[in-house]
Write a protein that holds these residues in place. Structure first.
Motif, PDB file in Angstrom:
ATOM      1  N   ILE A 100      29.844  -3.354  25.808  1.00 18.58           N
ATOM      2  CA  ILE A 100      28.706  -3.520  25.194  1.00 18.58           C
ATOM      3  C   ILE A 100      27.976  -5.024  25.120  1.00 18.58           C
ATOM      4  O   ILE A 100      27.055  -5.393  25.696  1.00 18.58           O
ATOM      5  N   ARG A 101      28.879  -5.663  24.400  1.00 20.29           N
ATOM      6  CA  ARG A 101      28.434  -7.129  24.336  1.00 20.29           C
ATOM      7  C   ARG A 101      28.240  -7.733  25.676  1.00 20.29           C
ATOM      8  O   ARG A 101      27.550  -8.540  25.938  1.00 20.29           O
ATOM      9  N   GLU A 102      29.226  -7.465  26.758  1.00 14.81           N
ATOM     10  CA  GLU A 102      29.364  -7.979  28.033  1.00 14.81           C
ATOM     11  C   GLU A 102      27.976  -7.683  28.703  1.00 14.81           C
ATOM     12  O   GLU A 102      27.265  -8.436  29.285  1.00 14.81           O
ATOM     13  N   PHE A 103      27.627  -6.324  28.580  1.00 15.09           N
ATOM     14  CA  PHE A 103      26.340  -5.827  29.095  1.00 15.09           C
ATOM     15  C   PHE A 103      25.210  -6.546  28.542  1.00 15.09           C
ATOM     16  O   PHE A 103      24.303  -7.016  29.243  1.00 15.09           O
ATOM     17  N   GLU A 104      25.033  -6.778  27.384  1.00 16.10           N
ATOM     18  CA  GLU A 104      24.220  -7.398  26.542  1.00 16.10           C
ATOM     19  C   GLU A 104      23.901  -8.847  26.952  1.00 16.10           C
ATOM     20  O   GLU A 104      22.887  -9.448  27.193  1.00 16.10           O
ATOM     21  N   GLN A 105      24.994  -9.521  27.136  1.00 15.63           N
ATOM     22  CA  GLN A 105      24.923 -10.890  27.610  1.00 15.63           C
ATOM     23  C   GLN A 105      24.251 -10.942  29.162  1.00 15.63           C
ATOM     24  O   GLN A 105      23.504 -11.732  29.416  1.00 15.63           O
ATOM     25  N   VAL A 106      24.641  -9.975  30.023  1.00 12.07           N
ATOM     26  CA  VAL A 106      24.017  -9.864  31.459  1.00 12.07           C
ATOM     27  C   VAL A 106      22.688  -9.619  31.201  1.00 12.07           C
ATOM     28  O   VAL A 106      21.789 -10.108  31.689  1.00 12.07           O
ATOM     29  N   ARG A 150      14.057 -14.056  34.140  1.00 12.74           N
ATOM     30  CA  ARG A 150      12.722 -13.356  34.408  1.00 12.74           C
ATOM     31  C   ARG A 150      11.610 -13.912  33.750  1.00 12.74           C
ATOM     32  O   ARG A 150      10.500 -14.277  34.315  1.00 12.74           O
ATOM     33  N   GLN A 151      11.729 -14.597  32.472  1.00 20.25           N
ATOM     34  CA  GLN A 151      10.633 -15.168  31.747  1.00 20.25           C
ATOM     35  C   GLN A 151      10.384 -16.457  32.378  1.00 20.25           C
ATOM     36  O   GLN A 151       9.421 -16.969  32.390  1.00 20.25           O
ATOM     37  N   SER A 152      11.618 -17.087  32.819  1.00 23.16           N
ATOM     38  CA  SER A 152      11.216 -18.374  33.455  1.00 23.16           C
ATOM     39  C   SER A 152      10.885 -18.278  34.855  1.00 23.16           C
ATOM     40  O   SER A 152      10.653 -19.112  35.586  1.00 23.16           O
ATOM     41  N   GLY A 153      10.839 -17.023  35.578  1.00 20.99           N
ATOM     42  CA  GLY A 153      10.459 -16.880  36.823  1.00 20.99           C
ATOM     43  C   GLY A 153      11.472 -16.982  37.850  1.00 20.99           C
ATOM     44  O   GLY A 153      11.346 -17.317  39.001  1.00 20.99           O
ATOM     45  N   GLU A 154      12.788 -17.186  37.247  1.00 18.81           N
ATOM     46  CA  GLU A 154      13.898 -17.410  38.325  1.00 18.81           C
ATOM     47  C   GLU A 154      14.772 -16.265  38.606  1.00 18.81           C
ATOM     48  O   GLU A 154      15.731 -16.376  39.278  1.00 18.81           O
ATOM     49  N   ALA A 155      14.360 -14.786  38.180  1.00 19.20           N
ATOM     50  CA  ALA A 155      15.048 -13.870  38.302  1.00 19.20           C
ATOM     51  C   ALA A 155      15.099 -13.324  39.773  1.00 19.20           C
ATOM     52  O   ALA A 155      13.883 -13.478  40.355  1.00 19.20           O
ATOM     53  N   THR A 156      16.078 -12.996  40.416  1.00 22.18           N
ATOM     54  CA  THR A 156      16.223 -12.620  41.521  1.00 22.18           C
ATOM     55  C   THR A 156      16.455 -11.001  41.763  1.00 22.18           C
ATOM     56  O   THR A 156      16.871 -10.496  40.746  1.00 22.18           O
ATOM     57  N   ARG A 157      16.365 -10.495  42.976  1.00 27.92           N
ATOM     58  CA  ARG A 157      16.649  -8.805  43.087  1.00 27.92           C
ATOM     59  C   ARG A 157      18.210  -8.969  42.869  1.00 27.92           C
ATOM     60  O   ARG A 157      18.633  -7.930  42.418  1.00 27.92           O
ATOM     61  N   ASP A 158      18.927  -9.782  43.300  1.00 31.94           N
ATOM     62  CA  ASP A 158      20.218  -9.736  42.852  1.00 31.94           C
ATOM     63  C   ASP A 158      20.589  -9.849  41.640  1.00 31.94           C
ATOM     64  O   ASP A 158      21.621  -8.839  41.310  1.00 31.94           O
ATOM     65  N   ASP A 159      19.936 -10.755  40.893  1.00 33.46           N
ATOM     66  CA  ASP A 159      20.039 -10.527  39.317  1.00 33.46           C
ATOM     67  C   ASP A 159      19.763  -9.264  38.699  1.00 33.46           C
ATOM     68  O   ASP A 159      20.382  -8.625  37.792  1.00 33.46           O
ATOM     69  N   LEU A 160      18.554  -8.503  39.325  1.00 36.25           N
ATOM     70  CA  LEU A 160      18.199  -7.327  38.873  1.00 36.25           C
ATOM     71  C   LEU A 160      19.326  -6.201  39.164  1.00 36.25           C
ATOM     72  O   LEU A 160      19.809  -5.317  38.194  1.00 36.25           O
ATOM     73  N   ARG A 161      19.529  -6.421  40.505  1.00 35.37           N
ATOM     74  CA  ARG A 161      20.952  -5.394  40.999  1.00 35.37           C
ATOM     75  C   ARG A 161      22.286  -5.513  40.023  1.00 35.37           C
ATOM     76  O   ARG A 161      22.695  -4.844  39.721  1.00 35.37           O
ATOM     77  N   GLU A 162      22.706  -6.816  39.839  1.00 34.86           N
ATOM     78  CA  GLU A 162      23.775  -6.957  38.809  1.00 34.86           C
ATOM     79  C   GLU A 162      23.442  -6.286  37.386  1.00 34.86           C
ATOM     80  O   GLU A 162      24.511  -5.654  36.944  1.00 34.86           O
ATOM     81  N   LEU A 163      22.299  -6.435  36.726  1.00 37.97           N
ATOM     82  CA  LEU A 163      21.965  -5.891  35.663  1.00 37.97           C
ATOM     83  C   LEU A 163      22.080  -4.339  35.589  1.00 37.97           C
ATOM     84  O   LEU A 163      22.709  -3.718  34.921  1.00 37.97           O
ATOM     85  N   GLN A 164      21.600  -3.745  36.553  1.00 36.59           N
ATOM     86  CA  GLN A 164      21.427  -2.250  36.982  1.00 36.59           C
ATOM     87  C   GLN A 164      23.116  -1.853  37.039  1.00 36.59           C
ATOM     88  O   GLN A 164      23.409  -0.954  36.535  1.00 36.59           O
ATOM     89  N   ASN A 165      23.858  -2.628  37.946  1.00 38.07           N
ATOM     90  CA  ASN A 165      25.367  -2.182  38.028  1.00 38.07           C
ATOM     91  C   ASN A 165      25.767  -2.322  36.870  1.00 38.07           C
ATOM     92  O   ASN A 165      26.961  -1.512  36.365  1.00 38.07           O
ATOM     93  N   ALA A 166      25.570  -3.417  35.785  1.00 39.83           N
ATOM     94  CA  ALA A 166      26.363  -3.489  34.654  1.00 39.83           C
ATOM     95  C   ALA A 166      25.815  -2.350  33.734  1.00 39.83           C
ATOM     96  O   ALA A 166      26.864  -1.707  33.287  1.00 39.83           O
ATOM     97  N   GLN A 167      24.820  -2.119  33.823  1.00 38.20           N
ATOM     98  CA  GLN A 167      24.407  -0.759  32.792  1.00 38.20           C
ATOM     99  C   GLN A 167      24.774   0.776  33.291  1.00 38.20           C
ATOM    100  O   GLN A 167      25.634   1.209  32.530  1.00 38.20           O
ATOM    101  N   GLN A 168      25.023   0.688  34.624  1.00 42.26           N
ATOM    102  CA  GLN A 168      25.724   1.957  35.232  1.00 42.26           C
ATOM    103  C   GLN A 168      27.135   1.964  34.858  1.00 42.26           C
ATOM    104  O   GLN A 168      27.618   2.966  34.431  1.00 42.26           O
ATOM    105  N   ASP A 169      27.942   0.920  35.004  1.00 42.96           N
ATOM    106  CA  ASP A 169      29.332   0.814  34.568  1.00 42.96           C
ATOM    107  C   ASP A 169      29.267   1.251  33.379  1.00 42.96           C
ATOM    108  O   ASP A 169      30.237   1.955  32.747  1.00 42.96           O
ATOM    109  N   LEU A 170      28.445   0.624  32.357  1.00 47.90           N
ATOM    110  CA  LEU A 170      28.663   0.634  30.655  1.00 47.90           C
ATOM    111  C   LEU A 170      28.203   2.433  30.518  1.00 47.90           C
ATOM    112  O   LEU A 170      29.091   2.994  30.030  1.00 47.90           O
TER     113      LEU A 170
END
Length: 132
Positions: free
Chosen positions: A53-59, A67-87
């Motif tokens: 859970i801590r690792e997911f929260e870090q991601v 995202r707030q700085s405008g630097e988020a990419t689709r790969d970043d979003l995909r990484e977050l979604q994969n981390a959530q799915q794994d959790l």
């Protein structure tokens, strides 16, 4: 306002407060609530799962900052979604989320029962702070 009216109002308030406490006690006795508490305790007691859970929260935090700085990419979003799915695929976490969903559905049903005679959404008015 007369003293009699004050006494009736005070008694009605006390009655409603007692009914609210009774409702809370009754909800705590529901099997769906008991199951939720059991699954929540299991998640909280599992150190390996807590680390996941801590690792997911870090991601998630890193993604939100990007995202707030405008630097988020689709790969970043995909990484977050994969981390959530794994959790969520971890059995204890999956069971907890299912129990949480079932409890939320039951609480929504109870909210509708309380709201019907009031002509307002009791849960939203009682617990919500801001409306868009």
């Amino acid at each position: 306002m007369s003293t009699d009216t004050d006494a009736v109002g005070t008694e009605a308030t006390a009655d409603v407060d007692q009914l609210a406490r009774d409702l809370g006690d009754a909800i705590a006795e529901l099997p769906v609530y008991q199951r939720f508490e059991e699954k929540k305790a299991a998640v909280e007691a599992d150190e390996e799962l807590q680390e996941e859970i801590r690792e997911f929260e870090q991601v998630r935090e890193e993604f939100m900052l990007a995202r707030q700085s405008g630097e988020a990419t689709r790969d970043d979003l995909r990484e977050l979604q994969n981390a959530q799915q794994d959790l969520h695929e971890i059995p204890k976490m999956s069971e907890y989320l299912q129990a949480q969903n079932e409890l939320e559905l039951r609480l929504q049903e109870l909210n509708e029962t309380v709201s019907d005679p009031l002509d307002i959404d009791f849960g939203q008015k009682a617990g919500g702070c801001c409306e868009d």
